[in-house]
Motif scaffolding. Sequence first.
Motif, short mmCIF file in Angstrom:
data_model
loop_
_atom_site.label_atom_id
_atom_site.label_comp_id
_atom_site.label_asym_id
_atom_site.label_seq_id
_atom_site.Cartn_x
_atom_site.Cartn_y
_atom_site.Cartn_z
N SER A 116 -8.35 -3.10 8.01
CA SER A 116 -7.83 -3.68 9.25
C SER A 116 -6.41 -3.21 9.56
O SER A 116 -6.01 -3.11 10.72
CB SER A 116 -7.87 -5.21 9.18
N LEU A 117 -5.64 -2.90 8.51
CA LEU A 117 -4.27 -2.41 8.71
C LEU A 117 -4.23 -0.91 8.96
O LEU A 117 -3.17 -0.35 9.26
CB LEU A 117 -3.40 -2.76 7.49
N GLY A 118 -5.38 -0.25 8.81
CA GLY A 118 -5.43 1.19 9.03
C GLY A 118 -4.72 1.98 7.95
O GLY A 118 -4.21 3.08 8.21
N ALA B 241 0.83 -1.21 0.00
CA ALA B 241 0.00 0.00 0.00
C ALA B 241 0.86 1.26 0.00
O ALA B 241 0.56 2.24 -0.69
CB ALA B 241 -0.93 -0.01 1.21
N HIS B 242 1.95 1.23 0.77
CA HIS B 242 2.87 2.37 0.82
C HIS B 242 3.46 2.65 -0.56
O HIS B 242 3.53 3.82 -0.99
CB HIS B 242 3.99 2.08 1.83
N HIS B 243 3.85 1.60 -1.27
CA HIS B 243 4.41 1.77 -2.61
C HIS B 243 3.36 2.33 -3.57
O HIS B 243 3.67 3.18 -4.41
CB HIS B 243 4.93 0.43 -3.14
N ILE C 126 -9.29 -7.63 -0.19
CA ILE C 126 -8.24 -6.62 -0.19
C ILE C 126 -8.71 -5.38 0.58
O ILE C 126 -7.97 -4.79 1.38
CB ILE C 126 -7.84 -6.23 -1.63
N ALA C 127 -9.98 -4.98 0.35
CA ALA C 127 -10.55 -3.83 1.05
C ALA C 127 -10.56 -4.07 2.56
O ALA C 127 -10.22 -3.19 3.36
CB ALA C 127 -11.97 -3.56 0.56
N THR D 282 -10.46 5.19 -5.74
CA THR D 282 -10.48 3.73 -5.83
C THR D 282 -11.78 3.24 -6.47
O THR D 282 -12.84 3.83 -6.28
CB THR D 282 -10.34 3.08 -4.44
N LYS D 283 -11.67 2.16 -7.24
CA LYS D 283 -12.83 1.49 -7.84
C LYS D 283 -12.61 -0.01 -7.71
O LYS D 283 -11.47 -0.49 -7.71
CB LYS D 283 -12.98 1.87 -9.32
#
Length: 285
Positions: A241-243, A209-211, A235-236, A251-252
Amino acid sequence: MNSLIINYIDNHKEHILNLWVEKMKEKADDRVLRVVSNQVFVGTSREFVEMVTSNLNDENEEYSERLRDFAEKVVKLGWPISFVTEGIQVFSTIVYDGIKDEKLINEEDEMKLFYGLHKWTNPMTNEIVNVYSTTWERTVSLQKIALQELSAPLIPVFDGISVMPLIGAIDTERAKQIMENLLNGVVKHRSEVVLIDITGVPVVDTMVAHHIIQAADAVRLVGAQCMLVGIRPEIAQTIVSLGINLNQVTTKNTLKKGMEAALEIMKKKMIQVGEISEDSNSKII
């Protein structure tokens, strides 16, 4: 002792080959037998036996070249190095037992025969390991380069709209490649909207996600908008959950919806041309 070994092998080459194939098939795991046909296995085995025996007479450049060619072949066939080195040991054992069974030497000379075979096969094993390792490293390196060239292409789909489909796991090295391809592609294709499709990414963790966030920020800096599409329910759930904060990224859940949104941004829309049928076409206006 070498002349005895050479004569025995020359006179029993076909028998040695058949016995070697039989014994090696018993030792081979599914990886070796599954990837090649029996004809290819026997043909490669014959080449192996001939290469091994040629070292009794030849220790020159020609032998080294044959060794390299064979190593390249077995790497492509997927034969593990342990299988190849064990093949030399099996070959040596077959020759040793054959000479003993035919009583071509007396008991006092059996130890000489053993050491003679060992002296012959040991340097060959070392050479095969070196050549095999070098060939394998070169093959892996070439495959890595090929994968990098094919990895994460930015594909222009409409005027001003490009898509980057991501497939497989994303590590730090691949993320750098994605960023480079993305920025170069945006400039090259003059993209105004970029869709990053993560449908084929199995896991999205904090690092991934960071990348992606970094990539979106970089795209905005070169004057384009970035959209993340292909977000599956699991994935959502992981992202929540990871914040992970994706507020700055549109996003779509599917590429289709992402494309529709991109067309709206570009003030374009897709219309149907002609009657609705299998042969009907769509047009962007």
